[in-house]
Design a protein around this motif. Structure first.
Motif, PDB file in Angstrom:
ATOM      1  N   PRO A 170     -18.123 -21.805  23.397  1.00 25.89           N
ATOM      2  CA  PRO A 170     -19.218 -22.717  23.016  1.00 25.89           C
ATOM      3  C   PRO A 170     -20.579 -22.234  23.489  1.00 25.89           C
ATOM      4  O   PRO A 170     -20.714 -21.652  24.570  1.00 25.89           O
ATOM      5  CB  PRO A 170     -18.832 -24.031  23.711  1.00 25.89           C
ATOM      6  N   ALA A 171     -21.594 -22.489  22.662  1.00 26.77           N
ATOM      7  CA  ALA A 171     -22.973 -22.223  23.063  1.00 26.77           C
ATOM      8  C   ALA A 171     -23.453 -23.273  24.052  1.00 26.77           C
ATOM      9  O   ALA A 171     -24.354 -23.007  24.860  1.00 26.77           O
ATOM     10  CB  ALA A 171     -23.881 -22.207  21.837  1.00 26.77           C
ATOM     11  N   ALA A 172     -22.856 -24.462  23.993  1.00 27.50           N
ATOM     12  CA  ALA A 172     -23.215 -25.543  24.910  1.00 27.50           C
ATOM     13  C   ALA A 172     -22.115 -26.588  24.903  1.00 27.50           C
ATOM     14  O   ALA A 172     -21.351 -26.707  23.932  1.00 27.50           O
ATOM     15  CB  ALA A 172     -24.551 -26.175  24.523  1.00 27.50           C
ATOM     16  N   VAL A 173     -22.049 -27.352  25.978  1.00 23.77           N
ATOM     17  CA  VAL A 173     -21.112 -28.471  26.108  1.00 23.77           C
ATOM     18  C   VAL A 173     -21.930 -29.730  26.332  1.00 23.77           C
ATOM     19  O   VAL A 173     -22.799 -29.762  27.212  1.00 23.77           O
ATOM     20  CB  VAL A 173     -20.129 -28.244  27.274  1.00 23.77           C
ATOM     21  N   ILE A 174     -21.655 -30.766  25.535  1.00 22.87           N
ATOM     22  CA  ILE A 174     -22.427 -32.003  25.594  1.00 22.87           C
ATOM     23  C   ILE A 174     -21.494 -33.143  25.978  1.00 22.87           C
ATOM     24  O   ILE A 174     -20.496 -33.405  25.294  1.00 22.87           O
ATOM     25  CB  ILE A 174     -23.109 -32.311  24.243  1.00 22.87           C
ATOM     26  N   GLY A 175     -21.817 -33.838  27.069  1.00 25.04           N
ATOM     27  CA  GLY A 175     -21.023 -34.974  27.516  1.00 25.04           C
ATOM     28  C   GLY A 175     -21.637 -36.286  27.084  1.00 25.04           C
ATOM     29  O   GLY A 175     -22.863 -36.445  27.105  1.00 25.04           O
ATOM     30  N   PHE A 176     -20.781 -37.227  26.706  1.00 23.96           N
ATOM     31  CA  PHE A 176     -21.234 -38.541  26.258  1.00 23.96           C
ATOM     32  C   PHE A 176     -20.802 -39.655  27.207  1.00 23.96           C
ATOM     33  O   PHE A 176     -20.843 -40.825  26.843  1.00 23.96           O
ATOM     34  CB  PHE A 176     -20.705 -38.824  24.846  1.00 23.96           C
ATOM     35  N   GLY A 177     -20.405 -39.291  28.413  1.00 24.61           N
ATOM     36  CA  GLY A 177     -20.001 -40.309  29.370  1.00 24.61           C
ATOM     37  C   GLY A 177     -18.524 -40.616  29.286  1.00 24.61           C
ATOM     38  O   GLY A 177     -17.824 -40.217  28.350  1.00 24.61           O
ATOM     39  N   GLY A 178     -18.041 -41.350  30.274  1.00 21.55           N
ATOM     40  CA  GLY A 178     -16.621 -41.635  30.377  1.00 21.55           C
ATOM     41  C   GLY A 178     -15.927 -40.533  31.160  1.00 21.55           C
ATOM     42  O   GLY A 178     -16.316 -39.358  31.081  1.00 21.55           O
ATOM     43  N   TYR A 179     -14.897 -40.889  31.914  1.00 22.57           N
ATOM     44  CA  TYR A 179     -14.222 -39.904  32.761  1.00 22.57           C
ATOM     45  C   TYR A 179     -13.631 -38.726  31.985  1.00 22.57           C
ATOM     46  O   TYR A 179     -13.613 -37.599  32.514  1.00 22.57           O
ATOM     47  CB  TYR A 179     -13.145 -40.592  33.601  1.00 22.57           C
ATOM     48  N   PRO A 180     -13.154 -38.876  30.745  1.00 17.80           N
ATOM     49  CA  PRO A 180     -12.648 -37.701  30.022  1.00 17.80           C
ATOM     50  C   PRO A 180     -13.693 -36.622  29.771  1.00 17.80           C
ATOM     51  O   PRO A 180     -13.341 -35.483  29.467  1.00 17.80           O
ATOM     52  CB  PRO A 180     -12.150 -38.300  28.696  1.00 17.80           C
ATOM     53  N   ALA A 181     -14.990 -36.954  29.886  1.00 16.88           N
ATOM     54  CA  ALA A 181     -16.030 -35.934  29.712  1.00 16.88           C
ATOM     55  C   ALA A 181     -16.183 -35.058  30.945  1.00 16.88           C
ATOM     56  O   ALA A 181     -16.698 -33.930  30.850  1.00 16.88           O
ATOM     57  CB  ALA A 181     -17.365 -36.607  29.386  1.00 16.88           C
ATOM     58  N   LEU A 182     -15.735 -35.536  32.105  1.00 13.57           N
ATOM     59  CA  LEU A 182     -16.027 -34.848  33.362  1.00 13.57           C
ATOM     60  C   LEU A 182     -15.370 -33.470  33.477  1.00 13.57           C
ATOM     61  O   LEU A 182     -16.052 -32.497  33.825  1.00 13.57           O
ATOM     62  CB  LEU A 182     -15.651 -35.740  34.539  1.00 13.57           C
ATOM     63  N   PRO A 183     -14.060 -33.321  33.195  1.00 20.32           N
ATOM     64  CA  PRO A 183     -13.476 -31.980  33.337  1.00 20.32           C
ATOM     65  C   PRO A 183     -14.113 -30.950  32.413  1.00 20.32           C
ATOM     66  O   PRO A 183     -14.254 -29.785  32.789  1.00 20.32           O
ATOM     67  CB  PRO A 183     -11.994 -32.190  33.008  1.00 20.32           C
ATOM     68  N   ALA A 184     -14.515 -31.356  31.213  1.00 22.78           N
ATOM     69  CA  ALA A 184     -15.160 -30.425  30.291  1.00 22.78           C
ATOM     70  C   ALA A 184     -16.497 -29.953  30.848  1.00 22.78           C
ATOM     71  O   ALA A 184     -16.860 -28.771  30.724  1.00 22.78           O
ATOM     72  CB  ALA A 184     -15.357 -31.097  28.933  1.00 22.78           C
ATOM     73  N   LEU A 185     -17.253 -30.851  31.469  1.00 19.06           N
ATOM     74  CA  LEU A 185     -18.542 -30.476  32.050  1.00 19.06           C
ATOM     75  C   LEU A 185     -18.356 -29.622  33.304  1.00 19.06           C
ATOM     76  O   LEU A 185     -19.082 -28.639  33.511  1.00 19.06           O
ATOM     77  CB  LEU A 185     -19.349 -31.732  32.377  1.00 19.06           C
ATOM     78  N   LEU A 186     -17.366 -29.954  34.141  1.00 12.00           N
ATOM     79  CA  LEU A 186     -17.099 -29.143  35.327  1.00 12.00           C
ATOM     80  C   LEU A 186     -16.724 -27.720  34.942  1.00 12.00           C
ATOM     81  O   LEU A 186     -17.142 -26.747  35.591  1.00 12.00           O
ATOM     82  CB  LEU A 186     -15.981 -29.784  36.156  1.00 12.00           C
ATOM     83  N   ALA A 187     -15.938 -27.581  33.884  1.00 10.72           N
ATOM     84  CA  ALA A 187     -15.566 -26.247  33.405  1.00 10.72           C
ATOM     85  C   ALA A 187     -16.784 -25.497  32.882  1.00 10.72           C
ATOM     86  O   ALA A 187     -16.922 -24.287  33.093  1.00 10.72           O
ATOM     87  CB  ALA A 187     -14.511 -26.365  32.313  1.00 10.72           C
TER      88      ALA A 187
END
Length: 385
Positions: A96-113
């Motif tokens: 990915p060129a970027a990772v965008i989080g929209f909130g909620g705990y399922p977004a957290l591991p993707a952002l940490l990675a």
């Protein structure tokens, strides 16, 4: 082809509720329209959301909630770590060129990675209060997109990377801005839409039928109601409307919400972020009953702008009685001109360019020279007599 126009891959990470998934789906549609490829990361609920992510690559990552004391925290940490490892593996192939989080705990591991892989990141906040996960990562992401100004719980030191874009809604809802407020004649049908969001709201089912029954008979006979109710409430609510001789259509889910909004003269609803965004996009007046147990009381904060503008009336749940509802209904419903004016004031709070502005910001994440200016406005100024 310019840098910003080249096709790229983007990962959208969101919790599995409608408030997170609807704006993520709107961004996915806009990025896809621009020629990019999108993957969704969520939980089991999110990837099964009806009709939102058709044709989009989806992935379920483990992500626990940090509740339940030390044992719950330990389990959540293990789940997050597993999710982070799975996300890093996804990024090795999807790139990915970027990772965008929209909130909620399922977004957290993707952002940490993404942090670990040094991939550009952004978060989008739908509510008028920065949510827990977005607060947790706010200092590490490259950009913060907000839906309201101001956004509470957003540290002043983060304003330099904060962009006001609004909360994206579905194209079918946005299209309602081009349609006039439905004609309301003094003796014509008065259509009421009652919705408690994706989870429903028992308080609306308990109060609304009796409140509508207290209206003057000449007004009550004009009513036509569509009411979304929880499955455990629906039979009792149907019986109440029948007892009061009020025509009502009952459902636990409204797949045709844009069409329901199109003909509604008045909406009675919770004050979730998606609800507020759809009301302001379509321009529909409302009576709002914020969920009292919402984190940081964010639904009350969500309702402030449209209420102050005159597009809605907010009633605390503790004050939401049949008598109070009937009183507010008469104030709004017995003057067609006033109701239409309220519709215009609700519309003035909308940010119809939210999906496009958010896509611009996302595209800019790996092209710093083209970043959006801080606080880019996207809502038109509307004057009322």
């Amino acid at each position: 082809m310019t840098v910003n126009q080249r096709p790229r891959h983007f990962v959208l990470a969101a919790g599995g509720t409608g408030g997170h998934m609807v704006p993520a789906a709107a961004l996915a549609a806009e990025l896809t329209r621009r020629g990019h490829r999108v993957a969704l990361v969520s939980d089991e609920r999110g990837v099964r959301f009806p009709g939102l992510f058709e044709g989009i690559q989806t992935h379920v990552l483990p992500a626990g909630r940090f509740t339940g004391g030390p044992l719950g925290w330990a389990k959540a940490t293990r789940s997050m770590w597993r999710g982070r490892m799975m996300a890093r593996e996804l990024y090795r192939t999807f790139k990915p060129a970027a990772v965008i989080g929209f909130g909620g705990y399922p977004a957290l591991p993707a952002l940490l990675a993404a942090f670990a892989n040094r991939i550009p990141t952004a978060v989008h906040e739908q509510n008028a209060v920065l949510g827990r996960v977005n607060r947790l990562v706010a200092r590490r992401v490259d950009a913060i997109a907000t839906s309201s100004e101001p956004t509470e719980r957003l540290a002043s030191g983060l304003l330099a990377k904060t962009h006001l874009v609004g909360n994206p809604v579905r194209e079918a809802v946005l299209a309602l801005r081009a349609r006039p407020y439905p004609l309301l004649e003094e003796d014509g049908i008065f259509r009421v839409l009652v919705t408690g969001g994706s989870q429903g709201a028992s308080i609306l089912s308990q109060v609304v039928p009796d409140g509508l029954a207290m209206l003057p008979v000449t007004f009550r006979r004009r009513l036509q109601v569509t009411h979304q109710a929880r499955i455990e409430d629906i039979d009792a609510v149907r019986a109440q409307y029948a007892e009061h001789h009020i025509p009502a259509e009952l459902a636990t889910y409204l797949p045709d919400m844009p069409e329901q909004l199109a003909w509604a003269h008045l909406v009675i609803a919770r004050a979730g972020a998606s609800t507020i965004s759809e009301l302001t996009a379509a321009g529909r007046p409302a009576i709002l009953v914020p969920l009292p147990g919402a984190t940081d009381d964010h639904q009350t904060v969500n309702a402030r702008e449209i209420t102050r503008a005159g597009g809605a009336r907010t009633i605390r749940q503790g004050d939401f009685t049949a008598v109070e509802l009937a009183k507010q209904m008469q104030k709004l419903g017995l003057d067609p001109a006033a109701l239409q004016n309220a519709a215009g004031r609700a519309r003035s709070c909308g940010r119809p360019n939210a999906a496009s502005d958010l896509a611009d910001l996302v595209e800019s994440l790996d092209a710093p020279v083209s970043r959006l200016p801080v606080g880019r406005p996207s809502k038109p100024k509307v004057q009322f007599a």
